[in-house]
Design a protein around this motif. Structure first.
Motif, PDB file in Angstrom:
ATOM      1  N   ILE A 102     -67.658  37.001  53.652  1.00 48.04           N
ATOM      2  CA  ILE A 102     -67.195  37.565  52.463  1.00 48.04           C
ATOM      3  C   ILE A 102     -66.956  38.908  52.874  1.00 48.04           C
ATOM      4  N   TRP A 103     -67.912  39.865  53.587  1.00 50.98           N
ATOM      5  CA  TRP A 103     -67.797  41.115  53.959  1.00 50.98           C
ATOM      6  C   TRP A 103     -66.394  41.441  54.898  1.00 50.98           C
ATOM      7  N   ASN A 152     -63.343  41.020  52.832  1.00 54.60           N
ATOM      8  CA  ASN A 152     -63.354  42.260  52.172  1.00 54.60           C
ATOM      9  C   ASN A 152     -62.510  43.259  52.557  1.00 54.60           C
ATOM     10  N   VAL A 190     -58.878  42.191  51.960  1.00 53.47           N
ATOM     11  CA  VAL A 190     -58.747  42.314  50.375  1.00 53.47           C
ATOM     12  C   VAL A 190     -58.411  43.648  50.017  1.00 53.47           C
ATOM     13  N   ILE A 191     -59.339  44.457  50.690  1.00 51.84           N
ATOM     14  CA  ILE A 191     -58.898  46.223  50.405  1.00 51.84           C
ATOM     15  C   ILE A 191     -57.636  46.221  50.839  1.00 51.84           C
ATOM     16  N   ARG A 209     -63.055  49.417  40.491  1.00 57.14           N
ATOM     17  CA  ARG A 209     -64.200  48.729  41.070  1.00 57.14           C
ATOM     18  C   ARG A 209     -65.732  49.005  40.785  1.00 57.14           C
ATOM     19  N   ALA A 269     -58.191  42.171  44.010  1.00 55.31           N
ATOM     20  CA  ALA A 269     -58.973  43.031  44.955  1.00 55.31           C
ATOM     21  C   ALA A 269     -59.951  43.636  44.117  1.00 55.31           C
ATOM     22  N   TYR A 321     -62.837  41.058  43.588  1.00 62.63           N
ATOM     23  CA  TYR A 321     -63.466  40.556  44.740  1.00 62.63           C
ATOM     24  C   TYR A 321     -64.301  41.543  45.308  1.00 62.63           C
ATOM     25  N   THR A 322     -63.773  42.988  45.558  1.00 59.04           N
ATOM     26  CA  THR A 322     -64.558  43.897  45.998  1.00 59.04           C
ATOM     27  C   THR A 322     -65.739  44.303  44.998  1.00 59.04           C
ATOM     28  N   SER A 368     -68.060  40.977  47.126  1.00 57.98           N
ATOM     29  CA  SER A 368     -68.748  42.001  48.176  1.00 57.98           C
ATOM     30  C   SER A 368     -69.853  42.715  47.742  1.00 57.98           C
ATOM     31  N   SER A 369     -69.736  43.285  46.506  1.00 60.44           N
ATOM     32  CA  SER A 369     -71.005  44.107  46.046  1.00 60.44           C
ATOM     33  C   SER A 369     -72.036  43.425  45.399  1.00 60.44           C
TER      34      SER A 369
END
Length: 287
Positions: free
Chosen positions: A15-16, A19, A22-23, A39, A206, A209-210, A214-215
């Motif tokens: 996932i990271w 990321n 995605v970024i 975000r 994005a 997802y972020t 991710s978070s």
């Protein structure tokens, strides 16, 4: 570690790593600081109503909102907008050697021979990367390294701060960072309404997802693993993140894979391994 938990740990690392990709595509569809602002707004909306902070925690969160929320993340997004995903992931990993050096200087943590070797390997890797064609321009490189330094400073602050749960940390840093990053977007980015009208599913994806994957989800799973297992069984999995990010960049974005990136990346990861992995200790048994 049971197979289920090992797979969960690998899922978090994937996932990271994803990321980073995605970024990279997200900032091509939306101005970086605007994406970062949205975000933070989503993270804060999903986390802050369900968490509370104490008065002693508040000043630490405000400082972290500057170093982590106002510097590390925006600089990461800005830098990745001008760099290959894999190279950017490797440069940001320099946060670990930066944190090791800062801890030795300001927290008086012992810097033994093993960690010195790790630092030398990591910085040698950065030098090798600098000689390769995949390195972004000087501005983007400095932006990513400054993002890594801001992460290192934030790590030291968290070590000195009172105990704060990870999700509380993420949510309240996001809340306090919103006006900082929004101001940066207003000052340095233009045509915000027009940009929002033209954002496609990639840009909004994005943001989601972020923020969520991710978070919130990845960090939630990660800290659950840390609660169940010794740190030295979980943290080494993070060494896979830049490796996976490099190959995802090659596979999904068509990034190059030259000898400088392979050798420089190998040196950086070897340095991180030497710094992060616990040294062997002699076992004394009672006679």
């Amino acid at each position: 570690m049971p197979l289920r938990d090992l797979l969960l740990g690998l899922l978090v690392i994937v996932i990271w790593a994803f990321n980073i990709i995605v970024i990279k595509v997200g900032v091509d569809d939306m101005p970086p600081l605007m994406l970062m602002t949205l975000r933070f707004m989503l993270v804060a909306a999903l986390v802050v109503p369900f968490t509370r902070v104490t008065r002693p925690q508040l000043p630490w969160l405000l400082v972290l909102s500057v170093t982590f929320g106002g510097l590390h993340f925006p600089l990461l997004f800005l830098g990745l907008g001008q760099a290959e995903a894999g190279t950017g992931a490797l440069l940001v990993q320099m946060g670990t050697p930066f944190a090791t050096l800062l801890a030795a200087v300001f927290l008086k943590e012992r810097l033994d021979l093993r960690r010195l070797l790790g630092l030398l390997l990591a910085f040698a890797g950065a030098v090798v990367l600098a000689g390769g064609p995949a390195l972004p321009n000087a501005t983007a490189t400095l932006t990513l390294l400054t993002s890594a330094l801001a992460w290192a400073v934030s790590t030291l602050i968290i070590k000195r701060a009172p105990a704060i749960s990870p999700l509380t940390l993420a949510g309240w840093i996001a809340l306090f960072a919103i006006p900082q990053v929004a101001l940066g977007s207003w000052l340095f980015e233009t045509q915000h309404i027009q940009a929002l009208r033209h954002v496609g599913w990639i840009g909004w994806g994005a943001v989601f997802y972020t923020a969520v994957m991710s978070s919130i989800i990845a960090y939630g799973l990660w800290y659950a693993l840390l609660r169940r297992h010794p740190i030295n069984r979980v943290v080494p999995l993070t060494l896979l993140m830049p490796v996976i990010a490099v190959f995802l960049g090659v596979w999904l974005l068509g990034d190059g894979l030259d000898s400088h990136k392979l050798l420089g990346g190998a040196l950086v990861i070897a340095g991180l391994a030497v710094i992060n992995l616990p040294g062997r200790r002699r076992q004394h048994t009672a006679s």
